[in-house]
Each structure stands twice: as C-alpha cells, then as structure tokens.
Design a protein around this motif. Structure first.
Motif, short mmCIF file in Angstrom:
data_model
loop_
_atom_site.label_atom_id
_atom_site.label_comp_id
_atom_site.label_asym_id
_atom_site.label_seq_id
_atom_site.Cartn_x
_atom_site.Cartn_y
_atom_site.Cartn_z
N GLU A 56 0.86 -1.19 0.00
CA GLU A 56 0.00 0.00 0.00
C GLU A 56 0.89 1.24 0.00
O GLU A 56 1.91 1.28 0.70
CB GLU A 56 -0.90 0.00 1.23
CG GLU A 56 -1.89 -1.16 1.28
CD GLU A 56 -2.76 -1.12 2.53
OE1 GLU A 56 -2.41 -0.36 3.47
OE2 GLU A 56 -3.77 -1.84 2.57
N PHE A 57 0.49 2.23 -0.79
CA PHE A 57 1.29 3.44 -0.89
C PHE A 57 0.37 4.66 -0.96
O PHE A 57 -0.81 4.55 -1.33
CB PHE A 57 2.21 3.38 -2.11
CG PHE A 57 1.49 3.16 -3.42
CD1 PHE A 57 1.07 4.24 -4.20
CD2 PHE A 57 1.21 1.88 -3.86
CE1 PHE A 57 0.40 4.04 -5.39
CE2 PHE A 57 0.55 1.66 -5.07
CZ PHE A 57 0.14 2.74 -5.83
N GLY A 75 -8.28 0.65 -4.03
CA GLY A 75 -9.22 0.67 -2.90
C GLY A 75 -9.11 1.98 -2.14
O GLY A 75 -8.80 3.03 -2.72
N THR A 76 -9.34 1.91 -0.85
CA THR A 76 -9.18 3.10 -0.02
C THR A 76 -7.76 3.63 -0.13
O THR A 76 -7.53 4.84 -0.20
CB THR A 76 -9.50 2.76 1.45
OG1 THR A 76 -10.80 2.19 1.53
CG2 THR A 76 -9.42 4.01 2.32
N THR A 77 -6.83 2.69 -0.16
CA THR A 77 -5.42 3.03 -0.39
C THR A 77 -4.96 2.28 -1.62
O THR A 77 -5.18 1.07 -1.73
CB THR A 77 -4.57 2.61 0.82
OG1 THR A 77 -5.08 3.22 2.00
CG2 THR A 77 -3.12 3.02 0.62
N PRO A 78 -4.32 2.94 -2.59
CA PRO A 78 -3.85 2.23 -3.78
C PRO A 78 -2.84 1.15 -3.40
O PRO A 78 -2.02 1.36 -2.48
CB PRO A 78 -3.22 3.33 -4.63
CG PRO A 78 -2.94 4.46 -3.69
CD PRO A 78 -3.98 4.38 -2.63
#
Length: 562
Positions: free
Chosen positions: A33-34, A114-117
């Motif tokens: 996640e980034f 998503g919420t976090t790429p």
C-alpha cells in the motif's frame, strides 16, 4: 505472513505499508500500500510524456493541460503509463527493504484501487537443498572391458564402410545386390467382411481361391491414369496393385528379407536380364515365417503376384585388412599407422568411450539415489527455464532436419503448451539433479585451480585446431577468455571433479579431506562480481504479467533472457 513499513529516510508521501506472504511454491507475495499522492504525481508525469506524443487541436505538441488530455479520452493511457512506471520504482524500494533472496525478477501481478492504492508482486526465491546422507550411498562399480572381439567388430564396420562394388555376370547368390523393377499385385479376393448381430464386423476366415482363368495385371496393363484412390477401409480387390518400384536396390541379406519371407529365395539363381513371375502368401503374426514386419499385417494371408525384371547384379568387395588399409584410414587424421597400431588405437578409443558411457550411467544412478533422500524447495520459474532449454534444443534439432518449429507445432495440433507439458516431468528431475549436484560441490569443497583451467583450454584449442581447418589460435584464445566461455570451462571441470568424487563415494573408497585439496577459486574476481551484479539487477525491477506470461520490464533483462 508478515508485515512491515518502509520508514527510514522516507517522507510521509513515500510511506509504504508492505505485507509479505510466503507461498507454497517457493515464492513470496508482496502486497504494498502506498500514498495516493504518489500515484497522482506519477499520473502527472505520464500526462506530460503522453502530451508530447499526441496532437490536440488548439494546443501545441506537449502543451495540452492534464484536464484536456482526459477530455480527449487519454485517461486510461495516462493511468496505465503511471502504474507501469510507479510499479517499477516501488518494487525497487520494496526489494531494498526486504531480506529475501530472489532467484530472478519479480512479477507485477496487479493494481488494486481501494481506499489506499495497492500494488501486488510475486518474487521467486532462491532454491534451497537439504541433502540426505549422500556419503552413505553405495553402488557396485563394474566398468566394462573392451576385448579383441569388440575391436574386430569395430574394424569390420570400418571395412564394410570402405567396401566397393563390382558387377556380377553369373547367378545371383545370397549377399548380392540386385537392381530391379518390382511390380506386385493382389492375386486373390479379399476376405468377406460380414456384420455380427451386435453390429460389429466379422471377417470370414475362409479365403476365396483365385479362379484358374483369372487375369493378373502386368506392367504393360498398368496405367497410372486409370488408378483411383480407394477408401482406406475397403480392402484391395484382386488384380489391384500392391506396390510398384522401379530401379529399386534389393540387398539379399540372409538375415533380412527384402519384402517378406520367400522373396529373397525366388531371386537366388537368376541372372541380370531375367524376368521372374512368382506368387507368395503374406505371413501373419501366427505364422512361423512372420518376421514382425507390421507394415504387412493388413495383408496377412493375402496372395501376392510378383513381376520382377532384373536389371543388374553386384557384389561387395571388401578391402584386405593389412598395413595399407590402416595407412589409408589414418591418413585422413594426418598420420600413418600400421594395422597393429590401428588396432591399438581403436582399442584405446573404444575403452575410453565405454568407460565414459558406463561412468555417466553410474553417476546418474548415484545422483538419483541422492535426490531421493534429499529435500528441495524451488520456484516454478526454475522448471520453466529447463523447459525453455529443452524446447530450444528440440527446435534446433528440427531445424537441422529442415522443419520449422511452427510447422511442428501445427503437426502436433497447434498447442505449444501441450508440447511444453511433455517436458515438465523431465524438467522437474533436471532441476532436482542440478540442485543436488551444486550442493554436493559446496559440501565437498570442490574448487577449480588456475592450472586446471589453462590445461582444459589448451586441450580444447588443440582439438579445434586439429578438426577445423584454418583455425586461428589467437581467435580461439580470445573466445575462451570471455566470461561466459570461462564459466563454461569452470563448470565442465567441476562436473568432472564431481563425477570422480561421487564414484569414490559410491564405491566406498577413501576420500582425502577436502581441506587438503581446496585452492582459491580461479574465476577472476571481476567476472564473478559481474555475474553477481547481473543477478542483483534482475531483482531491482518486477515483470508485468499479461496473458499468463511473465516478461521482463527492462531492456537489459530482456536482452539477458534472450
């Protein structure tokens, strides 16, 4: 599964959350996640690059703003370019922070928004080997011995290859070579085929005898224009041609029938210019005269009428086994040997060949035993590489026969994966053997000395200078000085050393302590370092996965793989 984050030396915008999962097939999956800001920045860079490549009405090339590019349907292209570029960068950051030992380049599996790429990668791990007690392996060693009878047989083969022919005017005898036109036709009706009550075919055992006044087709009656291809399921009728050969060579070998039983005997006693007419029954598998020729099985029991027009008769003339014969044979190798010296040379060569072949088989059995008692873990990529090698070897063999791999694939149904599947089991065995051998080399402390390399290279150069005309020694030495050539030399020497060591182990003979034998590895450090750097470069960027195929993302990696 483990998790972690790249924090040291990283700004908030470059923070990564890394989930590490070890897969059952000896690969690692990284779920990364980034911050979305990094993706947005990558999109802007991608947009600037794409703007330089397209023309947008009202804007100079490279000057169209981001929103205009989106309005002109380039949003998907921008996103794909951004993901491709950013996935490489983030993969490199992940590998810098990871403590895994990759076997090869990783694969970029997918992007999740998503919420976090999130980026997901899989990376093949270096193989591991846990050897069993390989020094306990014992096998009987019974090296073959070449005797004088073996040498006689080999010399006779050479003698046969040097035979000449001379024409024979008298009667044909066994061993003669006959040039003739042969025309064979069916002289009886085929068996009557009936259907049983269950609908299956039943062949009536009784064979219909040919009529006394039945006409048999001769060469003069045969007209190719009248020939029509029949249904393969319909047996040939009486009078139809069985086969026809013009100017065929018939070797009257007493141990092998030219057609089927009885044919050779019919020719014995005839002369050049004779025309023979005779009939023979095709023997079946239950007939003592049957020689196992499956080509004639469909015609078993049929009566065949032969017309044979003999054109010429020859016999082989073998050279005398004397010093003149030996001198002629060895002159081609640039030396002149007597018959006794030739026998000695052949004996030595045959013994060396027999010993090497036996030793190869012996060592293969030893290694297979070691493989059975050992444990291995390796990524699927290693098996695929072995399959690639075997397919490449097959493609080379086909090319030598004038057949393209594409043509062969079509002949096999057009499914390349089916062809690859036939090599999978063999490839698995090859990988395990290779890993076991490499681990034994390490365990035994086998290394190569510089003097061994120099001697091996000198022997190879001397061989090429002998067998290839106009060979240049300087060019050959330059060739062997290249890192890849030098590594092959080292591998060949190590393989020979391993073979000798395993023979001693399996025979139960005493082995000198490896510490007394080892010397510094002889590959120049710069070459070893270069090879290591190449392996490290393979781990700095992932590969993209498309249509279930893995491909490298950098040109250097593509060149390396090719």
């Amino acid at each position: 599964m483990s998790s972690g984050a790249i924090l040291d030396g990283a700004t908030k915008e470059h923070l990564l959350n890394i989930q590490t999962e070890h897969l059952e097939d000896h690969r690692v999956r990284f779920t990364v996640e980034f911050p979305r800001e990094r993706l947005q920045e990558a999109e802007k860079k991608a947009a600037r690059n794409i703007a330089k490549q397209v023309r947008i009405p009202g804007f100079r090339k490279g000057k169209a703003p981001y929103r205009v590019l989106i309005q002109n349907g380039l949003g998907q292209a921008i996103m794909e370019d951004a993901i491709e570029t950013l996935s490489k960068t983030i993969y490199g950051e992940v590998m810098e922070q990871s403590d895994i030992e990759p076997y090869g380049p990783g694969v970029f599996e997918k992007y999740e928004d998503g919420t976090t790429p999130t980026f997901i990668y899989t990376v093949p791990l270096q193989p591991t080997t846990k050897l069993g007690d390989y020094r306990s392996v014992r096998r009987e060693y019974d090296e073959p011995v070449v005797d004088e009878a073996d040498v006689d047989e080999e010399i006779e083969k050479i003698r046969q290859s040097r035979a000449t022919r001379r024409e024979v005017e008298g009667d044909i005898e066994s061993g003669h070579i006959v040039m003739a036109d042969v025309h064979a036709v069916y002289a009886d009706d085929p068996p009557v085929v009936e259907e049983d009550e269950d609908g299956t075919e039943a062949v009536e055992e009784e064979v219909v005898e040919p009529e006394a006044d039945a006409e048999v087709e001769t060469d003069e009656d045969f007209d190719e224009d009248d020939f029509e291809e029949e249904d393969d399921d319909v047996p040939p009728a009486k009078g139809e041609t069985c086969f026809r050969q013009v100017g065929t060579e018939i070797i009257l070998d007493p141990d092998h029938e030219a057609v089927f039983h009885g044919f050779n005997d019919e020719l014995i006693g005839a002369k050049a210019g004779d025309e023979l007419e005779f009939e023979l029954v095709v023997p079946g598998p239950n007939d003592e005269k049957y020689n196992g020729d499956v080509d004639w099985l469909p015609d078993a029991g049929r009566l065949i009428h032969f017309n044979v027009l003999i054109d010429k008769v020859e016999e082989e003339v073998l050279p005398e086994l004397d010093d003149e014969f030996a001198a002629e044979i060895t002159a081609e190798q640039g030396e002149t040997l007597t018959m006794d010296e030739l026998r000695q040379r052949i004996h030595e060569n045959m013994q060396t060949r027999a010993t090497n072949e036996y030793k190869d088989s012996y060592i293969a059995g030893v290694i297979d035993e070691i493989v059975e008692m050992s444990e291995f873990a390796y990524p699927p990529l290693m098996v695929e590489e072995q399959i690639d090698n075997k397919v490449a070897e097959m493609e080379q063999r086909l090319s030598q026969m004038g057949i393209s791999f594409e043509m062969y694939t079509q002949m096999m149904g057009g499914d390349i994966e089916q062809i690859r599947a036939t090599y999978r089991e063999e490839a698995e065995v090859s990988v395990r053997r290779m890993l076991a051998m490499g681990e034994i080399v390490q365990a035994e402390g086998l290394t190569v000395k510089q003097a061994q390399i120099e001697k091996h290279v000198d022997e190879m150069i001397a061989y090429f200078m002998e067998v290839q005309e106009n060979s240049d020694e300087r060019s050959l030495r330059n060739l062997f000085s290249k890192p890849e050539s030098m590594q092959r030399v080292v591998n060949e020497i190590l393989n020979d050393m391993l073979t000798e060591r395993l023979v001693l182990i399996a025979k139960g003979e005493e082995i000198t302590d490896p510490e007394d034998e080892t010397a510094e590895a002889t590959e120049p450090e710069t070459e070893v370092d270069a090879a290591a750097n190449d392996e490290e470069q393979q781990t700095t960027e992932p590969t993209a996965e498309a249509d279930d195929q893995e491909s490298d993302l950098t040109e250097d990696q593509e060149n390396k793989q090719s």
